[in-house]
Design an enzyme around this catalytic site. Sequence first.
Site, PDB file in Angstrom:
ATOM      1  N   GLN A   1     -45.748  -5.108  55.627  1.00 14.61           N
ATOM      2  CA  GLN A   1     -46.535  -6.108  56.358  1.00 14.61           C
ATOM      3  C   GLN A   1     -46.912  -7.303  55.501  1.00 14.61           C
ATOM      4  O   GLN A   1     -47.579  -8.228  55.978  1.00 14.61           O
ATOM      5  CB  GLN A   1     -47.806  -5.474  56.939  1.00 14.61           C
ATOM      6  CG  GLN A   1     -47.547  -4.423  57.995  1.00 14.61           C
ATOM      7  CD  GLN A   1     -47.031  -5.011  59.312  1.00 14.61           C
ATOM      8  OE1 GLN A   1     -47.057  -6.226  59.535  1.00 14.61           O
ATOM      9  NE2 GLN A   1     -46.548  -4.159  60.194  1.00 14.61           N
TER      10      GLN A   1
ATOM     11  N   SER B   1     -39.050  -3.814  55.362  1.00 12.58           N
ATOM     12  CA  SER B   1     -38.387  -3.501  56.626  1.00 12.58           C
ATOM     13  C   SER B   1     -37.943  -4.806  57.283  1.00 12.58           C
ATOM     14  O   SER B   1     -38.735  -5.747  57.398  1.00 12.58           O
ATOM     15  CB  SER B   1     -39.363  -2.749  57.537  1.00 12.58           C
ATOM     16  OG  SER B   1     -38.782  -2.566  58.809  1.00 12.58           O
TER      17      SER B   1
ATOM     18  N   THR C   1     -22.434   5.449  55.009  1.00  9.22           N
ATOM     19  CA  THR C   1     -21.775   4.156  55.181  1.00  9.22           C
ATOM     20  C   THR C   1     -22.826   3.109  55.517  1.00  9.22           C
ATOM     21  O   THR C   1     -23.665   3.322  56.389  1.00  9.22           O
ATOM     22  CB  THR C   1     -20.723   4.247  56.309  1.00  9.22           C
ATOM     23  OG1 THR C   1     -19.790   5.264  55.935  1.00  9.22           O
ATOM     24  CG2 THR C   1     -19.997   2.937  56.515  1.00  9.22           C
TER      25      THR C   1
ATOM     26  N   CYS D   1     -49.831   7.306  69.119  1.00 13.23           N
ATOM     27  CA  CYS D   1     -49.551   8.377  70.064  1.00 13.23           C
ATOM     28  C   CYS D   1     -49.229   9.621  69.267  1.00 13.23           C
ATOM     29  O   CYS D   1     -48.291   9.634  68.473  1.00 13.23           O
ATOM     30  CB  CYS D   1     -48.380   8.003  70.958  1.00 13.23           C
ATOM     31  SG  CYS D   1     -48.817   6.641  72.026  1.00 13.23           S
TER      32      CYS D   1
HETATM   33  C1  LIG Z   1     -47.045  -0.873  56.752  1.00 16.99           C
HETATM   34  C2  LIG Z   1     -45.834  -0.298  57.414  1.00 16.99           C
HETATM   35  N1  LIG Z   1     -45.071   0.566  56.734  1.00 16.99           N
HETATM   36  C3  LIG Z   1     -43.982   1.118  57.277  1.00 16.99           C
HETATM   37  C4  LIG Z   1     -43.597   0.837  58.563  1.00 16.99           C
HETATM   38  C5  LIG Z   1     -42.384   1.488  59.130  1.00 16.99           C
HETATM   39  O1  LIG Z   1     -41.291   0.621  59.129  1.00 16.99           O
HETATM   40  P1  LIG Z   1     -40.037   0.916  60.078  1.00 16.99           P
HETATM   41  O2  LIG Z   1     -40.474   0.591  61.474  1.00 16.99           O
HETATM   42  O3  LIG Z   1     -38.973  -0.016  59.571  1.00 16.99           O
HETATM   43  O4  LIG Z   1     -39.672   2.336  59.889  1.00 16.99           O
HETATM   44  C6  LIG Z   1     -44.375  -0.057  59.318  1.00 16.99           C
HETATM   45  C7  LIG Z   1     -44.024  -0.344  60.725  1.00 16.99           C
HETATM   46  O5  LIG Z   1     -44.878  -0.492  61.571  1.00 16.99           O
HETATM   47  C8  LIG Z   1     -45.521  -0.630  58.719  1.00 16.99           C
HETATM   48  O6  LIG Z   1     -46.312  -1.479  59.405  1.00 16.99           O
END
Ligand SMILES: Cc1ncc(COP(=O)(O)O)c(C=O)c1O
Length: 377
Positions: free
Chosen positions: A179, A199, A237, A323
């Site tokens: 984030q 991510s 892969t 959830c």
């Molecule tokens: C702080 C944080 N870490 C990890 C993730 C997980 O990432 P991904 O959705 O790519 O698995 C998120 C997703 O909401 C996140 O906000």
Amino acid sequence: MNRVYLDHNATTPLDPRVLDAMLPFLRDDFGNPSSLHWLGQRARGAVEEARARVAELVAADPAEIVFTSGGSESDNAALRGAAAKAKPSRSGIVCTAIEHHAVLNTAKALRDEGRPVAIVRVGERGAVDLEDVAASLGETTALVSVMLANNETGVLQPVAEAARLARAAGALVHCDAVQGAGKVVVDVRALGVDLLTLSAHKIYGPKGVGCLYVRRGTPLAALVRGGGQERNRRAGTENVAGVVGFGAAAALARESLPADAIRVAALRDRLEARLLAIPGARRNGEGPRVPNTTNVSFEGVEAEGLLIALDLEGIAVSTGAACAAGGVEPSHVLRAMGLPAERVQSSLRFSLGRATTESDLGHAADVVAAVVAHQRR
Ligand SMILES: Cc1ncc(COP(=O)(O)O)c(C=O)c1O
């Protein structure tokens, strides 16, 4: 209906320029990067170019970037990989109470498997307390995991300071920067971390791809075993189109960050002022924050009902609730900050993005004020 998307911390739209970069690899350039022929080599070149672009976003060396299926896998790989390589006498994990479940639930699973795990408190402002980090460190600590920015409140965590404490205690440091990337400057060496998670879908890239930065020389067992891809750190892969999209998104994020951060922070502050003018509204999380996020509770209003009513009006926001099997768990982040249950249950997260406009926010603020007033009646 005037639809306004204010849930960019959940996911961002794919930038059209990212899609354009990806399309050739979903059509004609379908090669496997491990193949020695021309088609494979085209894919290999594209993957390596993307690796360099992602590395640049966090000031890493391209060889230190390991592509994964996303933030959750990277978090799992960091904690499990470090724990697996740790000496039995130094197998402890320390993480904060406000980590994403990808970290928190992995730490809890490691605890169930017999490793010492310490979960560090946060203060009411939503930042981890460095004294508590120091107190939780010991000779048995293998890894400390502190996120860069919290996904629910946007509060920036003192990662560099926590990393200094952890390293002095002989532990490795992991940072979930999912984030933070694209919103604030991320520099792995300035942070002093050994492992860092990103991510793609949080920075206008595709879903299902991310990476783990692994500082050169960091002892880490592979989570996914198989072929020798990603320098034996992650078998399988490569998701070529996804990786190419991630690279394009990282380059765009780097380019647009300075201007975006200023523009979005000004918009967020104006939205926040409008929301906090609603009677009984309070902000959750104080101190330095990423520019796009605000978390507000509306006294006497149940957040889920509010979220549904806003959705009917075309406004997409989020509650921090997760959830879980059998029901909805209230936000573990707001609870960890010590907020009373009613306040936790009346909280909404508004997260802005690159395309959010002033008029979107004016409309959203009007609708929130009207819906809150209606729900109170
Ligand atoms: C702080 C944080 N870490 C990890 C993730 C997980 O990432 P991904 O959705 O790519 O698995 C998120 C997703 O909401 C996140 O906000």
